[in-house]
Write a protein that holds these residues in place. Structure first.
Motif, PDB file in Angstrom:
ATOM      1  N   ARG A  78       0.836  -1.208   0.000  1.00 54.34           N
ATOM      2  CA  ARG A  78       0.000   0.000   0.000  1.00 54.34           C
ATOM      3  C   ARG A  78       0.872   1.260   0.000  1.00 54.34           C
ATOM      4  NH1 ARG A  78      -4.814  -1.651   4.217  1.00 54.34           N
ATOM      5  NH2 ARG A  78      -5.783  -3.201   2.864  1.00 54.34           N
ATOM      6  N   ARG A  79       2.002   1.211   0.718  1.00 56.85           N
ATOM      7  CA  ARG A  79       2.919   2.348   0.742  1.00 56.85           C
ATOM      8  C   ARG A  79       3.509   2.582  -0.651  1.00 56.85           C
ATOM      9  NH1 ARG A  79       8.168   2.526   0.963  1.00 56.85           N
ATOM     10  NH2 ARG A  79       8.376   0.353   1.552  1.00 56.85           N
ATOM     11  N   LEU A  80       3.877   1.492  -1.348  1.00 61.02           N
ATOM     12  CA  LEU A  80       4.414   1.630  -2.704  1.00 61.02           C
ATOM     13  C   LEU A  80       3.382   2.212  -3.670  1.00 61.02           C
ATOM     14  CD1 LEU A  80       6.439  -1.690  -3.091  1.00 61.02           C
ATOM     15  CD2 LEU A  80       7.362   0.621  -2.953  1.00 61.02           C
ATOM     16  N   ILE A  81       2.131   1.831  -3.501  1.00 59.14           N
ATOM     17  CA  ILE A  81       1.075   2.353  -4.378  1.00 59.14           C
ATOM     18  C   ILE A  81       0.868   3.843  -4.125  1.00 59.14           C
ATOM     19  CG2 ILE A  81      -1.395   2.228  -4.899  1.00 59.14           C
ATOM     20  CD1 ILE A  81      -1.192  -0.808  -4.447  1.00 59.14           C
ATOM     21  N   THR A  82       0.896   4.255  -2.860  1.00 59.27           N
ATOM     22  CA  THR A  82       0.727   5.685  -2.576  1.00 59.27           C
ATOM     23  C   THR A  82       1.926   6.502  -3.055  1.00 59.27           C
ATOM     24  OG1 THR A  82       1.586   5.368  -0.341  1.00 59.27           O
ATOM     25  CG2 THR A  82      -0.805   5.355  -0.604  1.00 59.27           C
ATOM     26  N   GLN A  83       3.116   5.891  -3.107  1.00 58.24           N
ATOM     27  CA  GLN A  83       4.306   6.584  -3.622  1.00 58.24           C
ATOM     28  C   GLN A  83       4.377   6.514  -5.150  1.00 58.24           C
ATOM     29  OE1 GLN A  83       7.593   4.681  -1.690  1.00 58.24           O
ATOM     30  NE2 GLN A  83       7.285   5.780   0.231  1.00 58.24           N
ATOM     31  N   LYS A  84       3.402   5.877  -5.755  1.00 57.01           N
ATOM     32  CA  LYS A  84       3.284   5.723  -7.213  1.00 57.01           C
ATOM     33  C   LYS A  84       4.451   4.945  -7.826  1.00 57.01           C
ATOM     34  CE  LYS A  84       0.269   9.618  -7.906  1.00 57.01           C
ATOM     35  NZ  LYS A  84      -0.899   8.915  -7.508  1.00 57.01           N
ATOM     36  N   ASP A  85       4.983   4.002  -7.078  1.00 54.98           N
ATOM     37  CA  ASP A  85       5.997   3.092  -7.612  1.00 54.98           C
ATOM     38  C   ASP A  85       5.270   1.822  -8.058  1.00 54.98           C
ATOM     39  OD1 ASP A  85       8.260   1.803  -8.320  1.00 54.98           O
ATOM     40  OD2 ASP A  85       9.153   1.724  -6.318  1.00 54.98           O
ATOM     41  N   PHE A  86       4.589   1.932  -9.210  1.00 56.68           N
ATOM     42  CA  PHE A  86       3.677   0.889  -9.642  1.00 56.68           C
ATOM     43  C   PHE A  86       4.390  -0.387 -10.082  1.00 56.68           C
ATOM     44  CE2 PHE A  86       1.132   4.776 -10.516  1.00 56.68           C
ATOM     45  CZ  PHE A  86       0.199   4.565  -9.518  1.00 56.68           C
ATOM     46  N   GLU A  87       5.575  -0.247 -10.655  1.00 54.43           N
ATOM     47  CA  GLU A  87       6.291  -1.436 -11.119  1.00 54.43           C
ATOM     48  C   GLU A  87       6.719  -2.318  -9.938  1.00 54.43           C
ATOM     49  OE1 GLU A  87      10.316  -2.356 -13.620  1.00 54.43           O
ATOM     50  OE2 GLU A  87       9.103  -0.632 -14.210  1.00 54.43           O
ATOM     51  N   ALA A  89       5.375  -2.231  -6.975  1.00 54.34           N
ATOM     52  CA  ALA A  89       4.145  -2.674  -6.323  1.00 54.34           C
ATOM     53  C   ALA A  89       3.550  -3.883  -7.034  1.00 54.34           C
ATOM     54  CB  ALA A  89       3.132  -1.533  -6.295  1.00 54.34           C
ATOM     55  N   HIS A  90       3.607  -3.886  -8.350  1.00 56.21           N
ATOM     56  CA  HIS A  90       3.075  -5.027  -9.114  1.00 56.21           C
ATOM     57  C   HIS A  90       3.896  -6.284  -8.855  1.00 56.21           C
ATOM     58  CE1 HIS A  90       0.647  -6.848 -12.198  1.00 56.21           C
ATOM     59  NE2 HIS A  90       1.737  -7.252 -12.839  1.00 56.21           N
ATOM     60  N   ARG A  91       5.234  -6.152  -8.815  1.00 57.89           N
ATOM     61  CA  ARG A  91       6.094  -7.302  -8.507  1.00 57.89           C
ATOM     62  C   ARG A  91       5.827  -7.830  -7.102  1.00 57.89           C
ATOM     63  NH1 ARG A  91      10.338  -4.136 -10.756  1.00 57.89           N
ATOM     64  NH2 ARG A  91      11.071  -3.781  -8.631  1.00 57.89           N
ATOM     65  N   LEU A  92       5.690  -6.933  -6.137  1.00 57.29           N
ATOM     66  CA  LEU A  92       5.420  -7.351  -4.760  1.00 57.29           C
ATOM     67  C   LEU A  92       4.054  -8.018  -4.647  1.00 57.29           C
ATOM     68  CD1 LEU A  92       6.429  -7.440  -1.847  1.00 57.29           C
ATOM     69  CD2 LEU A  92       5.401  -5.191  -1.513  1.00 57.29           C
ATOM     70  N   SER A  93       3.074  -7.507  -5.378  1.00 52.53           N
ATOM     71  CA  SER A  93       1.746  -8.113  -5.363  1.00 52.53           C
ATOM     72  C   SER A  93       1.786  -9.538  -5.906  1.00 52.53           C
ATOM     73  CB  SER A  93       0.781  -7.265  -6.188  1.00 52.53           C
ATOM     74  OG  SER A  93      -0.480  -7.864  -6.257  1.00 52.53           O
ATOM     75  N   ASN A  94       2.555  -9.765  -6.963  1.00 49.67           N
ATOM     76  CA  ASN A  94       2.687 -11.124  -7.504  1.00 49.67           C
ATOM     77  C   ASN A  94       3.376 -12.049  -6.506  1.00 49.67           C
ATOM     78  OD1 ASN A  94       1.434 -10.459  -9.888  1.00 49.67           O
ATOM     79  ND2 ASN A  94       3.331 -10.055 -10.969  1.00 49.67           N
ATOM     80  N   ARG A  95       4.387 -11.540  -5.802  1.00 47.31           N
ATOM     81  CA  ARG A  95       5.085 -12.351  -4.792  1.00 47.31           C
ATOM     82  C   ARG A  95       4.155 -12.710  -3.640  1.00 47.31           C
ATOM     83  NH1 ARG A  95      10.524 -10.015  -2.474  1.00 47.31           N
ATOM     84  NH2 ARG A  95      10.682 -11.850  -1.167  1.00 47.31           N
ATOM     85  N   ILE A  96       3.366 -11.740  -3.191  1.00 49.51           N
ATOM     86  CA  ILE A  96       2.408 -11.995  -2.112  1.00 49.51           C
ATOM     87  C   ILE A  96       1.389 -13.029  -2.554  1.00 49.51           C
ATOM     88  CG2 ILE A  96       0.536 -10.950  -0.773  1.00 49.51           C
ATOM     89  CD1 ILE A  96       2.182  -8.367  -0.726  1.00 49.51           C
ATOM     90  N   SER A  97       0.901 -12.904  -3.781  1.00 49.91           N
ATOM     91  CA  SER A  97      -0.100 -13.829  -4.294  1.00 49.91           C
ATOM     92  C   SER A  97       0.430 -15.254  -4.344  1.00 49.91           C
ATOM     93  CB  SER A  97      -0.537 -13.384  -5.690  1.00 49.91           C
ATOM     94  OG  SER A  97      -1.417 -14.313  -6.244  1.00 49.91           O
ATOM     95  N   SER A  98       1.648 -15.444  -4.837  1.00 48.75           N
ATOM     96  CA  SER A  98       2.183 -16.809  -4.916  1.00 48.75           C
ATOM     97  C   SER A  98       2.483 -17.370  -3.528  1.00 48.75           C
ATOM     98  CB  SER A  98       3.406 -16.875  -5.809  1.00 48.75           C
ATOM     99  OG  SER A  98       4.270 -15.822  -5.593  1.00 48.75           O
ATOM    100  N   THR A  99       2.931 -16.539  -2.593  1.00 44.55           N
ATOM    101  CA  THR A  99       3.159 -17.004  -1.221  1.00 44.55           C
ATOM    102  C   THR A  99       1.848 -17.439  -0.572  1.00 44.55           C
ATOM    103  OG1 THR A  99       5.034 -15.513  -0.996  1.00 44.55           O
ATOM    104  CG2 THR A  99       4.071 -16.358   1.030  1.00 44.55           C
TER     105      THR A  99
END
Length: 133
Positions: A78-87, A89-99
């Motif tokens: 959520r912090r990455l999304i608010t800082q607009k570091d979308f790339e 954030a997308h990588r972290l979201s994929n890592r969270i999803s697979s975990t």
């Protein structure tokens, strides 16, 4: 051929030269190595943070290490999304999803094993109490 024309000289050099001249040369496309000046990077429309999935898995005790890590990382996401570091954030979201997916599979397997063991112990106790065994 008329009688006035001189005879043609035949040699391998002349034949090779004519063959190479008759073939059109292929033009290969150049590989672009730099970005154009007006390039626009496309952003994903919505990046899932998987907070509810991580919270449900943590509460139901499905392989606790993974969901706790994912729950912690959702706040970073959520912090990455608010800082607009979308790339990132997308990588972290994929890592969270697979975990979370791996934790769900391991957790379901553990619960099924626990339930089979519990039912087996209960049935064994009932059979011993009634002297069937």
């Amino acid at each position: 051929m008329s009688e006035r024309d001189p005879p043609f000289e035949l040699s391998a050099k002349n034949l090779q030269a004519k063959k190479s001249r008759s073939k059109p040369t292929k033009k290969f496309l150049k590989i672009q190595t730099t970005k154009p000046k007006n390039s626009v990077k496309l952003q994903p429309t919505k990046i899932p943070d998987h907070f509810t999935w991580a919270l449900v898995l943590t509460i139901s005790c499905f392989f606790v290490i993974g969901p706790c890590w994912a729950l912690y990382k959702t706040f970073e996401l959520r912090r990455l999304i608010t800082q607009k570091d979308f790339e990132a954030a997308h990588r972290l979201s994929n890592r969270i999803s697979s975990t979370l997916l791996i934790s769900t599979i391991i957790g379901v397997f553990a619960w099924v094993c626990f339930l089979f063991a519990s039912v087996g112990l209960l049935l064994t106790g009932v059979l011993l109490k009634n002297n069937f065994i």
